[in-house]
Motif scaffolding. Structure first.
Motif, PDB file in Angstrom:
ATOM      1  N   VAL A 199       0.840  -1.203   0.000  1.00 40.46           N
ATOM      2  CA  VAL A 199       0.000   0.000   0.000  1.00 40.46           C
ATOM      3  C   VAL A 199       0.873   1.251   0.000  1.00 40.46           C
ATOM      4  CG1 VAL A 199      -1.789   1.278   1.214  1.00 40.46           C
ATOM      5  CG2 VAL A 199      -1.863  -1.207   1.171  1.00 40.46           C
ATOM      6  N   GLY A 200       1.917   1.223   0.818  1.00 45.08           N
ATOM      7  CA  GLY A 200       2.810   2.372   0.911  1.00 45.08           C
ATOM      8  C   GLY A 200       3.483   2.654  -0.424  1.00 45.08           C
ATOM      9  N   VAL A 201       3.940   1.605  -1.074  1.00 45.84           N
ATOM     10  CA  VAL A 201       4.607   1.780  -2.368  1.00 45.84           C
ATOM     11  C   VAL A 201       3.625   2.346  -3.391  1.00 45.84           C
ATOM     12  CG1 VAL A 201       5.601   0.533  -4.328  1.00 45.84           C
ATOM     13  CG2 VAL A 201       6.407   0.068  -2.019  1.00 45.84           C
ATOM     14  N   ALA A 202       2.400   1.841  -3.362  1.00 48.49           N
ATOM     15  CA  ALA A 202       1.381   2.372  -4.282  1.00 48.49           C
ATOM     16  C   ALA A 202       1.193   3.859  -4.031  1.00 48.49           C
ATOM     17  CB  ALA A 202       0.066   1.626  -4.104  1.00 48.49           C
ATOM     18  N   GLY A 203       1.179   4.246  -2.753  1.00 48.21           N
ATOM     19  CA  GLY A 203       1.015   5.655  -2.407  1.00 48.21           C
ATOM     20  C   GLY A 203       2.150   6.493  -2.965  1.00 48.21           C
ATOM     21  N   ILE A 204       3.382   6.009  -2.764  1.00 50.68           N
ATOM     22  CA  ILE A 204       4.534   6.778  -3.244  1.00 50.68           C
ATOM     23  C   ILE A 204       4.515   6.842  -4.759  1.00 50.68           C
ATOM     24  CG2 ILE A 204       7.054   6.773  -3.393  1.00 50.68           C
ATOM     25  CD1 ILE A 204       6.921   5.508  -0.508  1.00 50.68           C
ATOM     26  N   ALA A 205       4.131   5.730  -5.392  1.00 53.74           N
ATOM     27  CA  ALA A 205       4.052   5.723  -6.852  1.00 53.74           C
ATOM     28  C   ALA A 205       3.048   6.762  -7.340  1.00 53.74           C
ATOM     29  CB  ALA A 205       3.659   4.335  -7.356  1.00 53.74           C
ATOM     30  N   GLY A 206       2.007   7.003  -6.518  1.00 51.12           N
ATOM     31  CA  GLY A 206       0.986   7.965  -6.908  1.00 51.12           C
ATOM     32  C   GLY A 206       1.553   9.347  -7.164  1.00 51.12           C
ATOM     33  N   PHE A 207       2.577   9.743  -6.397  1.00 50.30           N
ATOM     34  CA  PHE A 207       3.164  11.074  -6.590  1.00 50.30           C
ATOM     35  C   PHE A 207       3.658  11.253  -8.018  1.00 50.30           C
ATOM     36  CE2 PHE A 207       3.539  10.799  -1.970  1.00 50.30           C
ATOM     37  CZ  PHE A 207       3.063  12.041  -1.622  1.00 50.30           C
ATOM     38  N   ALA A 208       4.112  10.143  -8.616  1.00 46.80           N
ATOM     39  CA  ALA A 208       4.661  10.230  -9.969  1.00 46.80           C
ATOM     40  C   ALA A 208       3.601  10.651 -10.972  1.00 46.80           C
ATOM     41  CB  ALA A 208       5.255   8.886 -10.372  1.00 46.80           C
ATOM     42  N   PHE A 209       2.344  10.372 -10.646  1.00 44.41           N
ATOM     43  CA  PHE A 209       1.280  10.678 -11.598  1.00 44.41           C
ATOM     44  C   PHE A 209       0.717  12.077 -11.411  1.00 44.41           C
ATOM     45  CE2 PHE A 209       1.293   6.054 -11.414  1.00 44.41           C
ATOM     46  CZ  PHE A 209       1.326   5.763 -12.770  1.00 44.41           C
ATOM     47  N   ARG A 210       1.287  12.809 -10.467  1.00 43.39           N
ATOM     48  CA  ARG A 210       0.717  14.096 -10.119  1.00 43.39           C
ATOM     49  C   ARG A 210       0.543  14.999 -11.332  1.00 43.39           C
ATOM     50  NH1 ARG A 210       3.134  18.627  -6.103  1.00 43.39           N
ATOM     51  NH2 ARG A 210       1.794  20.206  -6.970  1.00 43.39           N
ATOM     52  N   ASN A 211       1.599  15.102 -12.131  1.00 42.44           N
ATOM     53  CA  ASN A 211       1.525  15.994 -13.288  1.00 42.44           C
ATOM     54  C   ASN A 211       0.455  15.564 -14.266  1.00 42.44           C
ATOM     55  OD1 ASN A 211       3.216  18.116 -12.883  1.00 42.44           O
ATOM     56  ND2 ASN A 211       5.031  16.920 -13.418  1.00 42.44           N
ATOM     57  N   ILE A 212       0.401  14.255 -14.492  1.00 47.69           N
ATOM     58  CA  ILE A 212      -0.586  13.749 -15.451  1.00 47.69           C
ATOM     59  C   ILE A 212      -1.992  14.085 -14.968  1.00 47.69           C
ATOM     60  CG2 ILE A 212      -1.498  11.669 -16.547  1.00 47.69           C
ATOM     61  CD1 ILE A 212       1.318  10.463 -16.178  1.00 47.69           C
TER      62      ILE A 212
END
Lengths: 231, 491
Positions: free
Chosen positions: B454-467
């Protein structure tokens, strides 16, 4: 310069605005009169890209308003109370608009001192949110906010309504001063024929969305307008 | 004359912009109403059977013992949620209506409120079971019901009164808190006195007069206070108090975003409706207790921990974020005619949600009491909230075109227009996805593996911020005219 090409606006089959061509050169002071429902606010809203015309387009300084937002930094407006942020004090509101238009606090303060007369001590330092001010005082705040940031196009919808006589006279002076600047285009609408003939060099009469008169203001203009509306 | 009022109400309901907006919303409203009704009826049966078969107690006596809490909760819910009877009174004042008529219609309208009727779905099946059991005479059950109805309506009027008179809130809530506190610490048990009273409604034939008299008295007081305040400069006046200009210059370190951040903080501080998001987030802080203390059996499964973790840290995020940009609805034309960078506007809201999530996470450290594993659930919930949910919530909000009346607190919870298919679809990744991720980790390997996923998914989410921000910008742009139009429609 503002140029309007083949603008129509149709709501459910009824056309509320239909202007083939209208040009407002830079530096003009442009007045718009017409009865209720003539399309004054619709036209101003279309100029600000707040409504999308059914056909046609509007250019502001060579930019088509619905395609780009570049015109926004040089254009300002006060249409109605939806241009006010109710939960701010007048000062906070002016600074907020200032920040959006690239003005720092000192710039805004300097501008505000010019309008002390106009405010008549009822706007600044009031310890009230804008939503708790009277309609007239809200209008004063909104008009002055539209002058922040040296805009080149200023659009004021019915600025005289709700103002007391003293303020009306002061507002006329302000608009005349703005109109004297060759870089500033002022667009004003009003129901008051006297006021509008006094402050505008050119007056357009709208009727059911169409331009029915386009006058350069002269001695006879007021009479002509009165005759038109007295039909 | 009442005919006029009713037709006015009818028109204002059916012609409101929000209702005509779509079939989905009506279906949703209907769904929730049916859901509540079924819940009430179901709990009525279950409570009766459970008390009788499992506890071997008299259901009526047990219910009577708890009724006082029932009524207190009812009052609290009403205060938070029930809409006040404000028909557009101002234009009616100078028309040839009798003022008493205006008031009695305004108050009478509340009698049909869902908040009164819902009780029936619990007490009527319960009473039927009582009578069916054969021990309870019909007359006594009826008297008991009349007493309860009178008290429910008493609450109804009390709520109107409390809403109109600010100081009464403090008095009523003070009494409730003191009595609750005394009970909790074992000094004074109010139920010892109230249980016999409720029992008395059933046993004696005359005690029922007391609640009926209370109800009538409350009605008269409410009526009089309403009637007296029917002037533009008293009851109908908008209240204003002295306020100070705030500059919040310390926020300037956020750069361009600060312009909006300063405004948003004032928005939350100065508007009733926006403030309630803060209250919701505090309530959600305690929501985890239901899960982690094992108070509710259904929630004992390990996967529910993540569910709780998301809510504990994300109360503000969900309640505030889902209404961006509706918070700015009352001055949306201003915003749209200024040269606003949507990105800065959005990131201001985003920062607010992140800051609030962090604050909630720190405040939630009390859950360490239940063990590190529990607090870890909150922690990864917070990471997921910041990384994924903050974006999803803003995205879903872009489709919501409900104008918000900032100064009014009613309808703050579950604003009905907030439901449409798009926002519904977008709510899935908010809750279901992290639960699934955790379940995979938990059952495949260990609880900690679930947290890591879950934590990794959360951190990965930041990468999509711009999109996501680009996508939202696009929605704001393409929906601009529709949104402006929708915000112009006042409820």
């Amino acid at each position: 310069m503002i140029a309007i090409y083949n603008i129509t606006k149709t709501y459910a089959g009824s056309t509320v605005l239909n202007i083939e061509e209208l040009e407002i050169p830079k530096g003009d002071s442009f007045g718009l009169v017409g009865n209720n429902g003539a399309g004054k606010t619709t036209l101003f809203s279309a100029l600000l890209d707040l409504i999308k015309p059914t056909t046609g387009y509007i250019e502001n300084n060579g930019i088509v308003v619905s395609d780009s937002e570049e015109w926004k930094s040089s254009t300002s407006a006060f249409i109605d109370e939806s241009f006010l942020i109710g939960y701010l004090t007048a000062e906070e509101y002016f600074y907020f608009i200032g920040e959006l238009r690239g003005q720092n606090k000192a710039d805004v303060d300097a501008l505000l001192t010019e309008f002390e007369d106009f405010f008549h001590g009822e706007i600044l330092g009031q310890k009230k949110y804008l939503r708790d001010l009277s309609k007239g005082n809200q209008k004063k705040a909104g008009i002055v906010a539209a002058l922040i940031g040296n805009p080149e196009v200023i659009i004021l919808d019915e600025p005289f309504a709700n103002l007391d006589p003293t303020t009306q006279i002061r507002l006329k002076k302000i608009i005349k001063e703005l109109a004297a600047d060759p870089n500033v285009t002022v667009l004003v609408s009003s129901h008051d024929l006297m006021h509008i003939t006094e402050v505008c060099e050119r007056i357009v009469v709208l009727d059911k969305g169409e331009v029915v008169k386009d006058l350069i203001t002269s001695e006879e203009t007021l009479k002509e307008l009165e005759a038109h509306f007295n039909k | 004359m009442f005919k006029h009022f009713i037709s006015l109400q009818w028109k204002s309901f059916w012609r409101s912009a929000s209702l005509s907006s779509g079939l989905w919303m009506k279906i949703f409203m209907g769904f929730w109403a049916v859901w509540f009704v079924l819940m009430m009826m179901g709990s009525s049966f279950i409570a009766y059977k459970y008390i009788e078969k499992e506890l071997f107690l008299n259901p009526l006596e047990v219910v009577n013992k708890f009724l006082i809490y029932w009524f207190v909760l009812d009052l609290v819910f009403r205060y938070a949620l029930q809409k006040m009877p404000v028909i557009n009174i101002k234009p009616l004042l100078i028309l040839p209506f009798n003022k008493n008529k205006i008031v009695s219609f305004a108050i009478g309208k509340t009698a049909l409120s869902f908040f009164n009727i819902i009780h029936g779905f619990f007490f009527i099946p319960f009473s039927m079971l009582l009578v069916a059991s054969g021990d309870a005479p019909l007359l006594n059950v009826l008297l008991w019901n009349i007493g309860l109805i009178a008290l429910i309506y008493g609450n109804n009027f009390l709520n109107i009164l409390v809403n109109n008179k600010g100081y009464l809130v403090y008095i009523v809530s003070g009494i409730i808190i003191i009595l609750g506190g005394l009970h909790y610490f074992g000094y004074f048990d109010i139920t010892q006195y109230t249980a016999p009273f409720f029992q008395g409604l059933y046993d004696s034939k005359f005690l029922v007069l007391l609640p009926v008299l209370i109800m009538i008295a409350l009605f008269v007081i409410t009526f009089r206070s309403f009637r007296k305040d029917l002037y533009l400069d008293s009851g109908l006046a908008s209240k204003s108090k002295n306020v100070k200009t705030e500059n919040l210059e310390w926020l300037d370190r956020f750069g361009k975003t600060a312009v909006f951040l300063k405004n948003d903080i004032k928005l939350i501080k100065r508007n009733k409706r926006a403030r309630s998001t803060v209250i919701v987030s505090i309530l959600f802080l305690f929501y985890g207790l239901l899960f982690f203390t094992g108070a509710v059996k259904v929630y004992d499964g390990p996967v529910w921990r993540i569910f709780a973790g998301i809510f504990v840290s994300g109360g503000f995020l969900m309640s505030f974020g889902q209404f961006v940009p509706s918070w700015d609805s009352s001055y949306y034309p201003l915003m749209m005619s200024q040269n606003i960078r949507y990105r800065e506007y959005l990131s201001s809201k985003w920062w607010l949600m992140v800051i609030a999530t962090l604050a909630s996470t720190i405040l939630a450290s009390g859950y360490l009491y239940y063990g590190l594993e529990v607090y870890l659930a909150v922690l990864v919930g917070a990471i997921y909230n910041m990384g994924v949910n903050s974006h999803v919530v803003l995205w879903a909000g872009a489709y919501v075109k409900t104008p918000i009346d900032l100064t009014s607190n009613k309808k703050a919870f579950g604003d009905k227009q907030a439901f449409n298919m798009k926002t519904l679809m977008l709510s899935l990744p908010k809750l279901a996805l992290p639960m699934v991720l955790y379940a995979i980790g938990h059952y495949a390997y260990s609880p900690y593996a679930g947290y890591v996923l879950v934590g990794v998914a959360g951190i990965a989410g930041f990468a999509f911020r711009n999109i996501v921000f680009n996508k939202i910008e696009q929605i704001y742009r393409t929906e601009k005219y529709k949104t402006i139009w929708a915000y112009k429609q006042k409820k």
